[in-house]
Scaffold this motif. Structure first.
Motif, short mmCIF file in Angstrom:
data_model
loop_
_atom_site.label_atom_id
_atom_site.label_comp_id
_atom_site.label_asym_id
_atom_site.label_seq_id
_atom_site.Cartn_x
_atom_site.Cartn_y
_atom_site.Cartn_z
N THR A 243 -78.30 -0.85 23.74
CA THR A 243 -77.56 0.17 24.49
C THR A 243 -78.51 0.95 25.39
O THR A 243 -79.72 0.88 25.23
CB THR A 243 -76.87 1.18 23.55
OG1 THR A 243 -77.90 1.91 22.85
CG2 THR A 243 -75.97 0.47 22.54
N ASP A 247 -80.48 1.73 21.18
CA ASP A 247 -80.07 1.12 19.91
C ASP A 247 -80.14 -0.39 20.07
O ASP A 247 -79.76 -0.92 21.12
CB ASP A 247 -78.62 1.50 19.56
CG ASP A 247 -78.47 2.98 19.23
OD1 ASP A 247 -79.49 3.64 18.96
OD2 ASP A 247 -77.32 3.48 19.28
N ASP A 282 -71.84 3.63 24.82
CA ASP A 282 -72.62 4.78 24.34
C ASP A 282 -73.03 4.59 22.89
O ASP A 282 -74.16 4.81 22.51
CB ASP A 282 -71.76 6.05 24.41
CG ASP A 282 -71.62 6.53 25.83
OD1 ASP A 282 -72.61 6.45 26.57
OD2 ASP A 282 -70.50 6.96 26.19
N ASP A 283 -72.03 4.19 22.08
CA ASP A 283 -72.25 4.22 20.66
C ASP A 283 -72.27 2.80 20.08
O ASP A 283 -71.22 2.16 19.94
CB ASP A 283 -71.15 5.06 19.98
CG ASP A 283 -71.38 5.14 18.48
OD1 ASP A 283 -72.54 5.29 18.09
OD2 ASP A 283 -70.41 4.99 17.72
N SER A 286 -70.02 1.93 16.83
CA SER A 286 -68.56 1.82 16.94
C SER A 286 -68.12 0.89 18.08
O SER A 286 -67.01 0.39 18.08
CB SER A 286 -67.93 3.20 17.12
OG SER A 286 -68.33 3.73 18.37
#
Ligand code: MRU
Length: 357
Positions: A243, A247, A282-283, A286
């Motif tokens: 990401t 991450d 972003d995450d 999820s």
């Protein structure tokens, strides 16, 4: 990469751009078998069954899948259907979606008649770029290895296969290792076996052996122990999706290695070409779809018998269920650096690479 003194890429079209050759990775390390892929349906199967695998390579395979599809029908509809089929073949590596979007965008600017040749050209371009990016990753990563070198052979731990076989050539995580070995820097690689598909034990060990790089296969669970006992200088892995905040989504088990490395103050690097960075999300936890593969991959293990026959044996009780998530997410806080073709970035600085729209 040389196999028995002959240079190979992992994927190549025939001279007339009518079909594509791959190396069947499900047959390694016991047999080196190039296989001809004749149409897009066969390419979907090759990706799903992991005859071809590794994020960069499945991106290139998907691009060639589009070229194969254009031979059959180069209409808009056929292009979209082929892209959908290829996209669904494996969900986690962003390289697949990236390559398909690039092929679709390029081909849609052309007439159906122009698309056939253009598709082969664009797929070849993506393949060549992968080779160049991985060579550059090798050189940037080499500088990080040299910085860690203290006179004793560098002990590097890797997970899964992010080598030549996972790309078109050179690899990502293994590219700096090959560069170091070729430059005369002594390296030794701890190869985590990577259950359930054993990409470490079967593929990384095989290609390191082909290149003459000293290595030792360990069980997945041995990494933390070796780190506690000062036997690991750095960890380098590849990634299926990174990401913008750094991450790292990679083969299941990567997170545990990163945790152990963090606890032991051992540098943990992910080596990724830019098509592996997903700027849209972003995450990671999820938003990345983690591929769930079949329980049989956990329940059964393939190997060579003493009689020289490749066989599968069941390793769990008949009545037990098995779960097989194929990837996990290592949060950026555990990552020392991301080695890219443009240089080595801390997770916080990765955003500097974001292409302007
Ligand atoms: O399931 P696989 O074997 O395709 O998973 C491969 C990995 O997780 C690799 O580490 C990743 O794709 C990077 S390959 C350069």
């Amino acid at each position: 990469m040389n196999v028995q003194q002959q240079h190979y890429r992992t994927i190549w079209p025939d001279a007339n751009n009518r079909y594509v050759n791959i190396i069947d990775q499900t047959r390694l390390p016991f047999a080196f078998v190039p296989v001809r892929i004749n149409n897009v349906a066969d390419m979907v199967v090759a990706i799903k069954t992991m005859q071809v695998r590794g994020a960069p390579l499945i991106g290139v395979a998907a691009a060639y899948g589009i070229a194969l599809a254009m031979h059959q029908d180069s209409s808009d509809m056929a292009l979209d259907v082929a892209a959908q089929q290829l996209l669904r073949s494996r969900p986690t590596a962003v390289n697949l979606a990236w390559a398909l979007t690039r092929m679709q965008q390029h081909l849609k600017t052309l007439t159906p008649a122009q698309r056939i040749e253009a598709a082969w050209d664009e797929a070849a371009k993506i393949a060549d770029e992968d080779v160049q990016q991985n060579q550059a990753i090798g050189q940037h990563g080499l500088a990080s290895l040299q910085a860690c070198y203290s006179g004793k052979p560098l002990q590097i731990l890797t997970h899964c296969n992010a080598g030549w076989l996972a790309t078109v050539d050179y690899g990502t995580a293994l590219a700096p290792i090959y560069a170091a070995h070729d430059a005369g820097l002594p390296v030794h690689v701890w190869v985590g076996e990577t259950r359930p598909r054993n990409q470490g034990a079967s593929l990384t060990a095989w290609e390191l052996a082909q290149h003459g790089v000293p290595h030792t296969v360990i069980t997945d669970n041995a990494g933390g122990h070796l780190m506690q006992h000062g036997q690991v200088d750095m960890v380098i892995v590849g990634a299926d999706r990174v990401t913008r905040s750094g991450d790292v989504c990679n083969k299941i088990g990567t997170y545990l290695k990163a945790l152990a490395a963090f606890d032991q103050h051992i540098p943990f690097y992910a080596a990724v070409p830019s098509p592996t960075i997903d700027w849209q999300i972003d995450d990671a936890l999820s938003e990345i779809e983690i591929e769930q593969r079949g329980a049989d991959e956990v329940a059964w293990v393939q190997g060579l018998t003493a009689q020289g026959v490749v066989e599968s044996v069941r390793v769990i009780p008949q009545q037990s269920r098995a779960l097989n998530p194929a990837f996990d997410v290592t949060p950026a806080r555990l990552v020392t650096g991301i080695i890219t073709e443009k240089g080595v970035y801390s997770p916080a600085d990765l955003i500097q690479l974001r292409p302007s729209i």
